[in-house]
Design a protein around this motif. Structure first.
Motif, mmCIF file in Angstrom:
data_model
loop_
_atom_site.group_PDB
_atom_site.id
_atom_site.type_symbol
_atom_site.label_atom_id
_atom_site.label_comp_id
_atom_site.label_asym_id
_atom_site.label_seq_id
_atom_site.Cartn_x
_atom_site.Cartn_y
_atom_site.Cartn_z
ATOM 1 N N LEU A 188 29.217 -6.266 -96.367
ATOM 2 C CA LEU A 188 30.008 -5.647 -97.435
ATOM 3 C C LEU A 188 29.312 -4.429 -98.055
ATOM 4 O O LEU A 188 29.969 -3.405 -98.294
ATOM 5 N N PRO A 189 28.003 -4.484 -98.338
ATOM 6 C CA PRO A 189 27.348 -3.259 -98.829
ATOM 7 C C PRO A 189 27.440 -2.089 -97.856
ATOM 8 O O PRO A 189 27.553 -0.936 -98.281
ATOM 9 N N ILE A 190 27.402 -2.375 -96.559
ATOM 10 C CA ILE A 190 27.556 -1.299 -95.574
ATOM 11 C C ILE A 190 28.941 -0.665 -95.702
ATOM 12 O O ILE A 190 29.091 0.564 -95.668
ATOM 13 N N LEU A 191 29.969 -1.503 -95.870
ATOM 14 C CA LEU A 191 31.325 -0.978 -96.044
ATOM 15 C C LEU A 191 31.431 -0.153 -97.324
ATOM 16 O O LEU A 191 32.032 0.934 -97.332
ATOM 17 N N LEU A 192 30.847 -0.646 -98.407
ATOM 18 C CA LEU A 192 30.916 0.080 -99.679
ATOM 19 C C LEU A 192 30.196 1.425 -99.588
ATOM 20 O O LEU A 192 30.667 2.433 -100.140
ATOM 21 N N VAL A 222 32.462 3.810 -97.840
ATOM 22 C CA VAL A 222 33.537 4.290 -98.717
ATOM 23 C C VAL A 222 32.996 5.332 -99.695
ATOM 24 O O VAL A 222 33.626 6.376 -99.935
ATOM 25 N N LEU A 223 31.828 5.059 -100.273
ATOM 26 C CA LEU A 223 31.220 6.029 -101.188
ATOM 27 C C LEU A 223 30.948 7.353 -100.484
ATOM 28 O O LEU A 223 31.051 8.426 -101.082
ATOM 29 N N ASN A 224 30.610 7.264 -99.225
ATOM 30 C CA ASN A 224 30.323 8.468 -98.460
ATOM 31 C C ASN A 224 31.525 9.408 -98.424
ATOM 32 O O ASN A 224 31.389 10.627 -98.511
ATOM 33 N N VAL A 225 32.722 8.844 -98.323
ATOM 34 C CA VAL A 225 33.939 9.648 -98.228
ATOM 35 C C VAL A 225 34.353 10.195 -99.592
ATOM 36 O O VAL A 225 34.933 11.283 -99.691
ATOM 37 N N LEU A 226 34.032 9.453 -100.650
ATOM 38 C CA LEU A 226 34.456 9.865 -101.994
ATOM 39 C C LEU A 226 33.788 11.147 -102.468
ATOM 40 O O LEU A 226 34.166 11.685 -103.516
ATOM 41 N N VAL A 227 32.815 11.646 -101.725
ATOM 42 C CA VAL A 227 32.160 12.894 -102.122
ATOM 43 C C VAL A 227 33.155 14.054 -102.145
ATOM 44 O O VAL A 227 32.992 15.016 -102.910
ATOM 45 N N PHE A 228 34.211 13.968 -101.348
ATOM 46 C CA PHE A 228 35.190 15.056 -101.297
ATOM 47 C C PHE A 228 36.085 15.091 -102.537
ATOM 48 O O PHE A 228 36.857 16.035 -102.710
ATOM 49 N N LEU A 229 35.999 14.061 -103.376
ATOM 50 C CA LEU A 229 36.747 14.064 -104.626
ATOM 51 C C LEU A 229 35.942 14.653 -105.775
ATOM 52 O O LEU A 229 36.477 14.866 -106.859
#
Length: 423
Positions: free
Chosen positions: A238-242, A245-252
């Motif tokens: 689960l931490p790997i998945l999170l 997800v955080l990695n992609v949120l940089v574009f926001l």
């Protein structure tokens, strides 16, 4: 009254005759007679061409350790070993009714059971304090207990949904020739009636079998263990998945925050740290490589690609407004905004500056027809509206959905593979 007392006395005498057992002297005499000419180096059969059949029963109390990194499997076990010793038979009537006796492990013949895959030194089963119980017909019963530590080849390809099979094999290698001692399992399964559950591993299945390995007889006990994945799933998967997800949120994040690049590098380093943690939990083997390792490598590649895109996009965002946007980028932007482009053109036309309005009047006066007016007005609006910042926002949007989809697909593929193979 006297008659009743006589009957009671008669019954009491019969009772004493029935329950009276062998005395201490009877047992000593029996032991002395049996061991006086006994040689523990000779197999206990009168016909030395015959084999000694040894029945082995394994009772497992608990799994003490299962270290995947060092590939060591340890169980607390009790053995029940039986054979027929033709040199240890007697008539109980000659020894006060003694039908059984015990003697020291060092005084009699015992089968040498050697673990074929020890994790440390090679030692035979048994200790000097063990006792052997004999019955009048020559049946010998030996009940040793031991903490058995063996090597176990681990397959962590579908970690943490993996299933392992560890085998404890005992053989009389080096002591007896082929056919002299034959090992037989008492049952087809290991006795787990007193087994204590392990917090990490479920004991799914056990088997017991005998086989001929070269010149020697071997008895093997196999344990099929299935990992309980909850702990690893919550603390690793689960931490790997999170992180993904955080990695992609940089574009926001807005470019003006100035934290985009540092955010990407932090996530990239976090994934690298998790890769180190997972590697420390697994054996260092290339056959096979755990699928979770490939998943982490994919996440690192995605994170590195995100970092590169963010850096390049910041450069696009910071370009001078005097530099015009290439036509091909304008075309891509139009395609990306096609759903509401007409609405934006209308709104923009109403908000144009005075100079733009003058330019618009000039275009209308010089145009040849209505289609020419619409085309030239569209070009004017696009030239004023489409800037490098808007191109940067477009890149953010495209990258967000692209990398988000890649992240979800990689995680879904990982779960699909490990769960399907783990069934």
């Amino acid at each position: 009254m006297m008659r009743k007392l006589g009957i009671a006395a008669f019954l009491y005498i019969i009772f004493l005759c029935c329950v009276t057992g062998a005395s201490l002297n009877d047992t000593k005499t029996l032991l002395r007679d049996l061991l006086s000419n006994y040689n523990k180096n000779v197999r206990p059969v009168h016909n030395q061409s015959e084999s000694v059949n040894v029945t082995v029963q394994l009772n497992v109390k608990s799994i003490q350790e299962f270290n995947e990194v060092s590939q060591v499997f340890s169980v607390a076990a009790a053995f029940s070993i039986r054979w027929k010793d033709e040199s240890m038979t007697w008539n109980p009537a000659n020894y006060g009714g003694a039908y059984q006796m015990m003697t020291s492990y060092d005084d009699v013949w015992v089968p040498e059971l050697i673990l074929t895959s020890p994790s440390d030194d090679v030692e035979s089963l048994g200790a000097a304090w063990n006792r052997i119980r004999y019955f009048a017909d020559g049946t010998a019963v030996w009940l040793p207990v031991a903490l058995v530590t063996s090597t176990c080849t681990v397959d962590v390809e579908i970690y943490p949904f993996d299933t392992q099979t560890c085998t404890l094999s005992y053989i009389a290698m080096g002591w007896y020739d082929s056919g002299e001692v034959f090992f037989l399992p008492a049952t087809e399964e290991v006795d787990i009636t007193s087994f204590s559950e392990h917090p990490v591993w479920d004991l799914v299945e056990t088997t017991a079998k005998s086989e001929q390995v070269g010149r020697y007889s071997q008895v093997s006990f196999s344990f099929k263990l299935k990992r309980r994945p909850a702990y690893v799933f919550v603390n690793v998967v689960l931490p790997i998945l999170l992180l993904s997800v955080l990695n992609v949120l940089v574009f926001l994040l807005v470019p003006e925050s100035g934290e985009r690049v540092s955010f990407c590098i932090t996530v990239l380093l976090s994934i690298a740290v998790f890769m180190t943690i997972v590697s420390a939990m697994l054996p260092r083997t290339s056959k096979p490589v755990p699928i979770v390792t490939y998943k982490l490598i994919v996440d690192m590649v995605i994170s590195a690609a995100v970092t590169v895109v963010v850096i390049l996009n910041l450069r696009i965002y910071s370009r001078e407004t005097e530099i015009s946007v290439p036509v091909w980028l304008v075309g891509i932007y139009r395609f990306w905004k096609c759903d509401d482009c007409q609405k934006r053109k209308t709104e923009t036309l109403g908000k144009t500056s005075k100079a733009t309005r003058i330019q618009t009047v000039k275009i209308i006066s010089e145009a040849e027809n209505e289609n020419d007016i619409n085309r030239r007005l569209s070009e004017l609006i696009d030239e004023e509206q489409i800037t490098w910042k808007k191109i940067s926002y477009m890149v953010d949007g495209v990258a967000f959905w692209l990398f988000g989809l890649a992240t979800l697909c990689s995680f879904a593929v990982y779960l699909a593979i490990v769960t399907s193979r783990g069934e």
